[in-house]
Design an enzyme around this catalytic site. Structure first.
Site, PDB file in Angstrom:
ATOM      1  N   HIS A 191      51.292  64.156  93.420  1.00 50.50           N
ATOM      2  CA  HIS A 191      52.321  63.166  93.743  1.00 50.50           C
ATOM      3  C   HIS A 191      52.052  62.546  95.115  1.00 50.50           C
ATOM      4  O   HIS A 191      52.952  62.432  95.948  1.00 50.50           O
ATOM      5  CB  HIS A 191      53.713  63.792  93.699  1.00 50.50           C
ATOM      6  CG  HIS A 191      54.232  63.980  92.304  1.00 50.50           C
ATOM      7  ND1 HIS A 191      55.466  64.533  92.032  1.00 50.50           N
ATOM      8  CD2 HIS A 191      53.693  63.702  91.096  1.00 50.50           C
ATOM      9  CE1 HIS A 191      55.653  64.579  90.719  1.00 50.50           C
ATOM     10  NE2 HIS A 191      54.583  64.089  90.136  1.00 50.50           N
ATOM     11  N   HIS A 243      61.297  60.963  84.340  1.00 44.96           N
ATOM     12  CA  HIS A 243      61.379  62.273  83.704  1.00 44.96           C
ATOM     13  C   HIS A 243      62.744  62.295  83.025  1.00 44.96           C
ATOM     14  O   HIS A 243      63.744  62.694  83.613  1.00 44.96           O
ATOM     15  CB  HIS A 243      61.221  63.399  84.726  1.00 44.96           C
ATOM     16  CG  HIS A 243      59.895  63.371  85.426  1.00 44.96           C
ATOM     17  ND1 HIS A 243      59.728  63.701  86.752  1.00 44.96           N
ATOM     18  CD2 HIS A 243      58.666  63.018  84.979  1.00 44.96           C
ATOM     19  CE1 HIS A 243      58.456  63.569  87.081  1.00 44.96           C
ATOM     20  NE2 HIS A 243      57.793  63.150  86.026  1.00 44.96           N
ATOM     21  N   GLU A 261      49.468  62.879  79.281  1.00 43.72           N
ATOM     22  CA  GLU A 261      48.757  62.663  80.543  1.00 43.72           C
ATOM     23  C   GLU A 261      47.996  63.886  81.041  1.00 43.72           C
ATOM     24  O   GLU A 261      48.351  64.479  82.059  1.00 43.72           O
ATOM     25  CB  GLU A 261      49.744  62.205  81.626  1.00 43.72           C
ATOM     26  CG  GLU A 261      50.995  63.085  81.753  1.00 43.72           C
ATOM     27  CD  GLU A 261      51.908  62.628  82.878  1.00 43.72           C
ATOM     28  OE1 GLU A 261      51.411  62.331  83.968  1.00 43.72           O
ATOM     29  OE2 GLU A 261      53.126  62.577  82.640  1.00 43.72           O
TER      30      GLU A 261
END
Length: 488
Positions: free
Chosen positions: A289, A407, A431
């Site tokens: 992230h 999400h 992914e």
């Protein structure tokens, strides 16, 4: 965007304590620079959808909840720094049931039958002086006409009217703890109701149930309008990713590439991203992230781009990894091919009736096979899977739900404790990735600092699947052509 783990400031009834200092600041006007009452308005106060889908959603949710009163505030406005608010975005559950974009609003709804319900919207009143600074408000009268509510009233009357509504019910559907000010204000409503009926020895308050899980269950299977919005968000996001591949070159900063992607989103009609864009070049791609986006991109490196546009409150979520110079090196191509094969195997595992984590299991098998072929893992596939030998380099799940939130709402486990099965109308990401830290001495030096992820958004259909984001190339040769300025 990989998942790490696979509401509204409302006015209290008269006589209650005042809001916090930050909430008070939001309602204070300055002579030199007036403060917006709740953050600057968005260009429109309602969705581009008609009111009917929202009414149908309310009915389905209320049927799940049963008899009682649903009280659902939108998201609160929050200060960023000083007197500057963060850009306002409605709460996803609230918008899912109302289509209303403005801050400081509460939905109150009750079911009258399996096909009928009564919905009231409390919102900010029209205030010409305030609207000079912040822009137009819809107001109660137009909320009834344009959004299809049965009634609409100014926010100032919320708690007074709730006394009358809650005095007739034994069940309240409300999420405690999401908005402390509203929690305390409801407590005072309960106190006054109990005092008014003290001879009847009443309960201190109605039975309070959290509506969140049932709203989430409804949101998990997308309706026709939700799928249309996701399709449009995917088209916008795909255009941004294609632009990034064509624009990337050595010497530019990661944030310059981010600017190109997000400018494409805006030009095509997206007012905001679904999440913070990840533009991770070189070794930064090994940080899942990474959002600093402040490094200069260099010749011979890869850049991992994870970005999605939001449209009509639904977001896409796409990741592509591509060469800054236009051509993959051989070590980069070897890792990329493993991830691409893993993603294709995972996509084939998406179909109705399969377990939601079937794509992940398929991705693990393909990843371990690829790592064995490169000599990075040794041993039998079954044993390596049992030992989770892949987790050193593939440490996240392969899928998460996608919708109004990146999400998105919805559980992954059924009530019986087993993984949820896929159904037509669900949307999930696929992914897989591989990330080799520059400090990882367990792999040959040529692989160190390489991070690759490939992500698409997938709709489960009655007969299988539909990839919403297939307009972004991912075959190695097609990616190189687009990066070299040729049309893929």
């Amino acid at each position: 965007m990989v998942s790490a783990g696979m509401v509204c400031s409302t006015r209290p009834p008269s006589g209650s304590s005042s809001p916090s200092s930050s909430s008070t600041a939001l309602h204070r006007a300055s002579i030199s620079r007036p403060m917006p009452s709740s953050g600057f308005n968005q260009p429109s106060s309602r969705s581009s959808m008609s009111s009917e889908p929202f009414r149908a959603r309310r009915q389905r949710v209320l049927n799940r909840l049963g008899d009682g009163v649903l009280v659902l505030p939108t998201a609160p406005v929050r200060l960023r720094n000083g007197d500057v608010p963060h850009a306002f975005r409605p709460g996803s559950d609230f918008h899912y049931l109302t289509g209303f974009d403005e801050p400081e609003a509460v939905l109150v709804a009750t079911r009258s039958s399996a096909r009928e319900h009564h919905a009231i919207l409390f919102l900010r009143p029209r205030e010409p002086d305030r609207e000079i600074w912040d822009g137009p408000r819809l107001g109660p009268r137009r909320a009834v006409k344009q959004l299809g509510f049965d009634e609409a009233y100014p926010m100032a009357s919320l708690y007074e009217r709730l006394e009358g509504i809650l005095g007739k019910t034994k069940r309240l559907f409300y999420t405690l703890g999401a908005d402390g000010l509203m929690d305390r204000s409801l407590e005072r409503v309960f106190e006054r109701l109990a005092v008014a009926d003290y001879r009847g020895n009443p309960s201190a308050h109605p039975v309070i149930e959290d509506p969140g899980p049932r709203v989430a269950t409804e949101r998990l299977v997308k309706d026709r309008d939700g799928i249309k919005a996701l399709d449009r968000a995917a088209v916008l996001s795909a255009a941004g990713h294609r632009r990034a591949m064509a624009f990337a070159r050595p010497g530019i900063m990661e944030y310059e590439l981010q600017a190109e992607v997000e400018a494409t989103f805006r030009r095509l009609g997206s007012r905001r991203n679904g999440y913070e864009s990840i533009v991770a070049s070189g070794k930064n791609a090994c940080v899942l992230h990474y959002v600093a986006n402040d490094r200069k991109m260099r010749r011979g490196e890869l850049v991992l781009l994870d970005a999605g546009a939001e449209l009509d409150m639904y977001t896409a979520d796409i990741t592509r990894t591509f060469p800054v110079s236009g051509t993959f090196s051989e070590p980069q191509a070897e890792i990329y091919r493993i991830v691409l094969r893993a993603q294709k195997a995972a996509l084939r595992a998406v179909s109705p009736g399969r377990l939601w984590n079937a794509p992940h299991q398929a991705a693990i098998r393909a990843t371990i096979d690829g790592l064995r072929a490169l000599g990075l893992l040794k041993g039998q596939r079954k044993r390596l899977i049992a030992k989770e030998a892949h987790r050193r380099w593939f440490m996240h799940g392969t899928s998460h739900w996608l919708g109004m939130d990146v999400h998105d709402a919805g559980g992954y486990i059924e009530p019986d404790g087993k993984p949820r099965r896929l159904r037509a109308g669900m949307v999930l990401t696929v992914e897989p990735g591989l990330y080799f830290s520059p400090r990882d001495r367990s792999v040959p030096e040529r692989y160190r600092g390489i991070g690759v992820r490939i992500e698409d958004d997938v709709l489960v259909t009655r007969s299988g699947r539909r990839v919403l984001t297939e307009a972004v190339p991912k075959e190695l040769s097609e990616v190189e052509r687009l990066c070299q300025g040729q049309e893929a």
